[in-house]
Design an enzyme around this catalytic site. Structure first.
Site, PDB file in Angstrom:
ATOM      1  N   GLU A 265     -21.082  33.003 -56.020  1.00 35.25           N
ATOM      2  CA  GLU A 265     -20.224  31.823 -56.095  1.00 35.25           C
ATOM      3  C   GLU A 265     -20.656  30.903 -54.972  1.00 35.25           C
ATOM      4  O   GLU A 265     -20.662  31.301 -53.810  1.00 35.25           O
ATOM      5  CB  GLU A 265     -18.753  32.213 -55.937  1.00 35.25           C
ATOM      6  N   CYS A 302     -13.086  27.072 -51.739  1.00 38.32           N
ATOM      7  CA  CYS A 302     -14.065  26.833 -52.807  1.00 38.32           C
ATOM      8  C   CYS A 302     -13.464  26.008 -53.937  1.00 38.32           C
ATOM      9  O   CYS A 302     -14.201  25.437 -54.749  1.00 38.32           O
ATOM     10  CB  CYS A 302     -14.598  28.156 -53.344  1.00 38.32           C
TER      11      CYS A 302
END
Length: 528
Positions: A265, A302
């Site tokens: 990620e 994020c």
């Protein structure tokens, strides 16, 4: 179990002569006196060999034994008490309330994976029974389920010292799958990592698991992570961090003689679309919500909303002014470390050099804080400017967002077509804007892993339905998630059994279904 660096509990270390590093208090920019040591290639090799040996044992464990181990890890982390929270706060400046909540999420997800294991259907048992009389050719008996993939390397994230770190989601899901784990601790919070690793070690000993089932290596040098990924006994990688680092790990894994999957990620700007009706009816409240979401955790999520798409007009102009004023009024928070501060300064400066971009908030280079910091920032550009320059989608990891001001709905739809892959996309709209929202979602669905209605992307739920992933560059594996129960599937692989005698089948595939699992048998879900 292998842990490199000074043990905070025992006060001992074995690696005198190695390159050292230390953590830094982000609030004061003061280095800790405790030294940590970069793991050597020999230490990484020992950890990998131990993990491979442990896998030969762990792969035979029933799911219930793995579940008991995960529960014990959660209990040992809780048993660390205030020292864990206080240590993490010194190393990250994330604050006691946030860290207390994050620890609860971390132990909760360990327990949730334990519950998943006890239920059992995660192995995806499928049985297609034989049809010996089928024409023109008989059909064999076919049975399929998932098995652990082998030793996994996990890279800790800087912004979640518990939930995406030593015993975080990647580690929990890999252990739940039955895979040994070698954690590469993040150099931003090495003392926190050591404490957590010691808790896992206690669980390993208490549950009589093989020592190699969990190891941790420390290091602030790129070579430590590279050597770990390159090791031939590692079968998969879990990573959360920057696009540059994630891509480097992905490329390293691809160059191996035996390539392995990398579940990374990396980068996401999480577009938020605010339609005119929502601004008209809820503009003041939305302005406060945008500012709160962008500055939550000093923007170091994020899922931080880095782009806000709007349609131009008087109310939109007033709305952007409200957001900018609220961002200016909020105190600048403390960033995690010097690298993040440096990277954010460079990223915003580079964006502001691009044609058609301007800053709406006060241009304050220095907020007067002693710690690592960056002023809350709002940028603006047109839809055409956004379309013409792919670099305007680069992530600003901090309290920064940019308005993309479109001429009309068609201009907005065209701008969204130029989006790269992201974790999330959000639409704020009113009931009478449903047709417009439907057209936008139809485009956004191809760009992201999670679609949100009248909310904001910051925050995730550790549940079965969560999808925390998306097309590149958000991740390297858009078909998977790093949050929620389905994260376990990353570290398992399917094996099929053809015409296998019953006594040679695993329990999950036997006719009598001794585990009482939900299975697909001849195209029907059943526990029979």
């Amino acid at each position: 179990m292998t842990i490199t660096g000074k043990h905070l509990i025992t006060g001992e270390w074995e690696h005198v002569g190695h390159l050292t590093f230390t953590s830094v208090d982000p609030r004061q920019k003061v280095a800790s006196p405790v030294l940590f040591y970069n793991a050597t290639p020999e230490e990484i090799d020992r950890a990998a060999v131990a993990a491979a040996k442990a896998f030969q044992v762990m792969r035979t464990y029933p799911a219930t034994r793995l579940a008991e181990f995960l529960d014990r890890v959660a209990a040992e982390i809780e048993a660390l008490g205030d020292v864990l929270i206080e240590t993490a706060d010194r190393e990250t400046a994330l604050g006691i309330p946030r860290l207390t909540s994050e620890r609860a999420r971390t132990t909760g997800q360990l327990q949730a994976f334990g519950a998943l294991l006890r239920e059992g259907s995660y192995v995806e048992a499928i049985i297609d029974t034989a049809q010996p009389d089928r024409q023109p050719a008989p059909r064999p008996d076919m049975r399929r389920m998932l098995f652990p993939i082998g030793p996994v390397a996990v890279f800790s994230a800087s912004n979640f010292p518990f939930a995406f770190s030593v015993a975080g989601g990647d580690t929990a899901s890999a252990l739940a799958a039955g895979c040994p784990v070698i954690v590469k601790a993040h150099p931003g919070h090495p003392a926190t990592s050591e404490l957590t690793a010691q808790a896992v070690k206690k669980a390993v000993d208490a549950c009589d698991f093989p020592a190699g089932c969990f190891s941790m290596v420390q290091g602030d040098r790129i070579e430590v992570g590279q050597k770990l990924v390159e090791h031939p006994l590692i079968e998969a990688v879990g990573f959360t961090g920057s696009l540059r680092a994630g891509r480097a790990i992905f490329d390293t894994a691809a160059r191996r003689a035996k390539p392995i999957p990398v579940y990374a990620e990396m980068s996401s700007v999480n577009p938020v679309v605010i339609l005119p009706g929502a601004i008209h009816k809820r503009g003041e409240a939305l302005a406060e919500q945008v500012a709160a979401s962008v500055t939550l955790g000093c923007g170091q999520f994020c899922t931080n909303p880095g782009l806000v798409f709007v349609v131009d007009g008087p109310e939109t102009q007033a709305f952007m002014k409200q957001v900018s004023e609220r961002m200016d009024q909020r105190d600048a928070g403390v960033l995690l470390n010097a690298n993040i501060e440096r990277g954010l300064v460079q990223a915003v400066q580079e964006t502001l050099t691009r044609e058609g971009v301007r800053q709406l908030t006060a241009a304050r280079p220095d907020e007067g804080t002693e710690g690592y910091s960056y002023p809350n920032t709002v940028l603006q550009m047109s839809g055409e400017t956004f379309r013409m320059d792919a670099g305007l989608q680069n992530e600003h990891f901090g309290p920064v967002t940019a308005f993309v001001v479109c001429d009309n709905q068609d201009d907005m739809e065209l701008a969204l077509d130029f989006l790269r892959g992201n974790l999330t996309a959000t639409i704020q709209a009113e009931a009478d804007e449903m047709d417009a929202a439907r057209r936008l979602y139809d485009r956004l669905r191809e760009k992201v892993g999670r679609l949100i209605w009248n909310g904001f992307p910051t925050g995730v739920e550790v549940v079965y339905a969560m999808q925390h992933g998306g097309p590149y560059p958000a991740t390297t594996a858009p078909a998977t998630t790093s949050v929620g129960m389905m994260a376990i599937k990353r570290f398992m692989r399917p094996v099929a059994f053809q015409n296998m005698p019953g006594e040679l089948l695993p329990d999950a595939l036997k006719d009598g279904n001794p585990l009482k699992l939900w299975r697909i048998v001849d195209n029907q879900w059943t526990r029979g």
